[in-house]
Design a protein around this motif. Structure first.
Motif, short mmCIF file in Angstrom:
data_model
loop_
_atom_site.label_atom_id
_atom_site.label_comp_id
_atom_site.label_asym_id
_atom_site.label_seq_id
_atom_site.Cartn_x
_atom_site.Cartn_y
_atom_site.Cartn_z
N GLU A 211 0.94 -1.16 -0.06
CA GLU A 211 0.25 0.14 0.18
C GLU A 211 0.65 0.93 -0.03
OE1 GLU A 211 -3.53 0.20 -0.69
OE2 GLU A 211 -2.83 -1.84 -1.05
N PHE A 212 2.21 1.68 0.73
CA PHE A 212 3.32 2.35 0.71
C PHE A 212 3.45 2.84 -0.33
CE2 PHE A 212 7.63 3.80 1.32
CZ PHE A 212 7.32 4.85 1.84
N CYS A 213 4.02 1.71 -1.42
CA CYS A 213 4.42 1.99 -2.81
C CYS A 213 3.44 2.32 -3.42
CB CYS A 213 5.77 0.73 -3.21
SG CYS A 213 6.89 -0.07 -2.38
N LYS A 214 1.96 1.57 -3.25
CA LYS A 214 0.83 2.33 -3.74
C LYS A 214 0.91 3.82 -4.81
CE LYS A 214 -1.24 -2.37 -4.50
NZ LYS A 214 -2.77 -3.40 -4.27
N MET A 221 1.63 9.37 -11.13
CA MET A 221 0.99 8.94 -12.37
C MET A 221 0.26 9.73 -12.36
SD MET A 221 0.93 4.62 -12.80
CE MET A 221 2.72 3.85 -13.11
N LYS A 222 -0.70 10.32 -11.25
CA LYS A 222 -1.86 10.75 -11.54
C LYS A 222 -1.03 12.58 -12.04
CE LYS A 222 -5.90 13.37 -8.47
NZ LYS A 222 -5.79 13.49 -7.27
N ALA A 247 8.08 3.00 -16.99
CA ALA A 247 6.73 3.11 -18.11
C ALA A 247 6.52 1.71 -18.14
CB ALA A 247 6.43 3.55 -18.95
N TYR A 248 7.96 0.84 -17.99
CA TYR A 248 8.10 -0.03 -18.80
C TYR A 248 7.18 -0.95 -17.66
CZ TYR A 248 9.16 -5.24 -20.68
OH TYR A 248 9.57 -6.11 -20.88
N GLU A 253 0.23 -0.01 -13.57
CA GLU A 253 -0.42 1.16 -12.88
C GLU A 253 -0.93 1.64 -13.93
OE1 GLU A 253 1.39 -1.87 -10.11
OE2 GLU A 253 2.21 -0.76 -12.50
N LEU A 254 -0.61 1.95 -15.41
CA LEU A 254 -0.50 3.22 -16.06
C LEU A 254 -2.32 3.05 -16.86
CD1 LEU A 254 2.86 3.39 -18.30
CD2 LEU A 254 1.46 5.59 -16.98
#
Length: 284
Positions: A211-214, A221-222, A247-248, A253-254
């Motif tokens: 959750e921390f990294c998410k 990204m936002k 990105a790769y 997540e993108l």
């Protein structure tokens, strides 16, 4: 012999081809960003590769696409260095790295928004012929949203402000030298502090399911979508292509982020160098 170079701040991919597009050799140097490196360091990095140094007099054309080459001053500076080093080259072209991303991801004459998410970040609109950029980058200190160096900086800050979960902090300490004197030397006394900060992004990717990294990833990204992609009025009408390691490795997540904003995620490549071979073989 034609030399094609795709350079970020961390590393530069080199490919030498003949007039028929046959690959003569490939190699890699450290990145050649003229905004953060002196002429002496750039030449030292080129000379460090035997294939380039031994064949420099055979080069007739050099096409360089690089981070830090978005202004006329930087293009001119790097062109001068290359013309001196590759003294027999009759053609020396220096362009920002976004052009390499366009040639690698976008079919001929098609319109698209083309982005870079690697050590740094960038976003441009390609109308099928010409590249348009609404945001002029001011470099890694205040821009580069969602890039490796920004993610790295965020991780270091979270760690030092005691905002990183304990179990992750322990892993972080095992992975990196976090001594203050070591960090400050890397950030303030050595070349390419942006590339150094980007090395920490690997940790973020490895732990992206926490959750921390998410939270860090989706916040970045936002920010990238709002500050870069949405600059273009037709952003929902054309595909948005990406190149770069961030990105790769964070494509999933993108996609989630793009679905939220109603955007079309197009091609996502780690490196654009192979696309450059096809482009320059077709456009001699």
């Amino acid at each position: 012999m034609r030399l094609l170079v795709d350079s970020g701040s961390t590393k530069a991919d080199w490919i030498a081809i003949d007039d028929e597009g046959k690959v003569l050799f490939t190699t890699q140097t450290l990145g050649l960003n003229p905004e953060v490196l002196s002429k002496e360091v750039i030449i030292e990095r080129i000379n460090d590769r035997f294939d380039i140094e031994q064949n420099k007099d055979k080069a007739t054309h050099l096409y360089f696409y690089g981070a830090g080459c978005g202004t006329d001053r930087m293009k001119s500076s790097l062109s001068t260095i290359f013309k001196e080093y590759f003294s027999n080259a009759t053609t020396v072209v220096v362009e920002e790295d976004t052009y390499a991303a366009v040639y690698a991801t976008t079919p001929k004459d098609e319109k698209a928004i083309v982005c870079i998410l690697g050590t740094g970040s960038n976003c441009s609109y390609f109308d099928g012929k010409i590249l348009h950029q609404k945001v002029q980058s001011l470099g890694y200190i205040i821009m580069d949203d969602c890039s490796g160096n920004v993610f790295g900086k965020e991780l270091i800050r979270k760690y030092y402000f005691n905002k990183m979960p304990k179990e992750l902090a322990v892993e972080f300490e095992k992975e990196y030298n976090l001594e203050p004197d070591f960090l400050k030397a890397k950030l303030y006394k050595e070349p390419n502090p942006n590339a150094y900060m980007a090395t920490f992004a690997k940790f973020l990717i490895q732990h992206k399911d926490t959750e921390f990294c998410k939270k860090i990833i989706f916040k970045g990204m936002k920010s990238f979508v709002k500050n870069y992609v949405k600059q273009y009025d037709n952003c929902k009408e054309v595909p948005v292509h990406f190149v770069g390691s961030i990105a790769y490795y964070l494509r999933e997540e993108l996609q989630i982020t793009f679905d939220k904003y109603g955007l079309q995620l197009g091609n996502v490549l780690r490196r654009p160098i192979d696309g450059l071979i096809a482009h320059h073989s077709e456009n001699k």
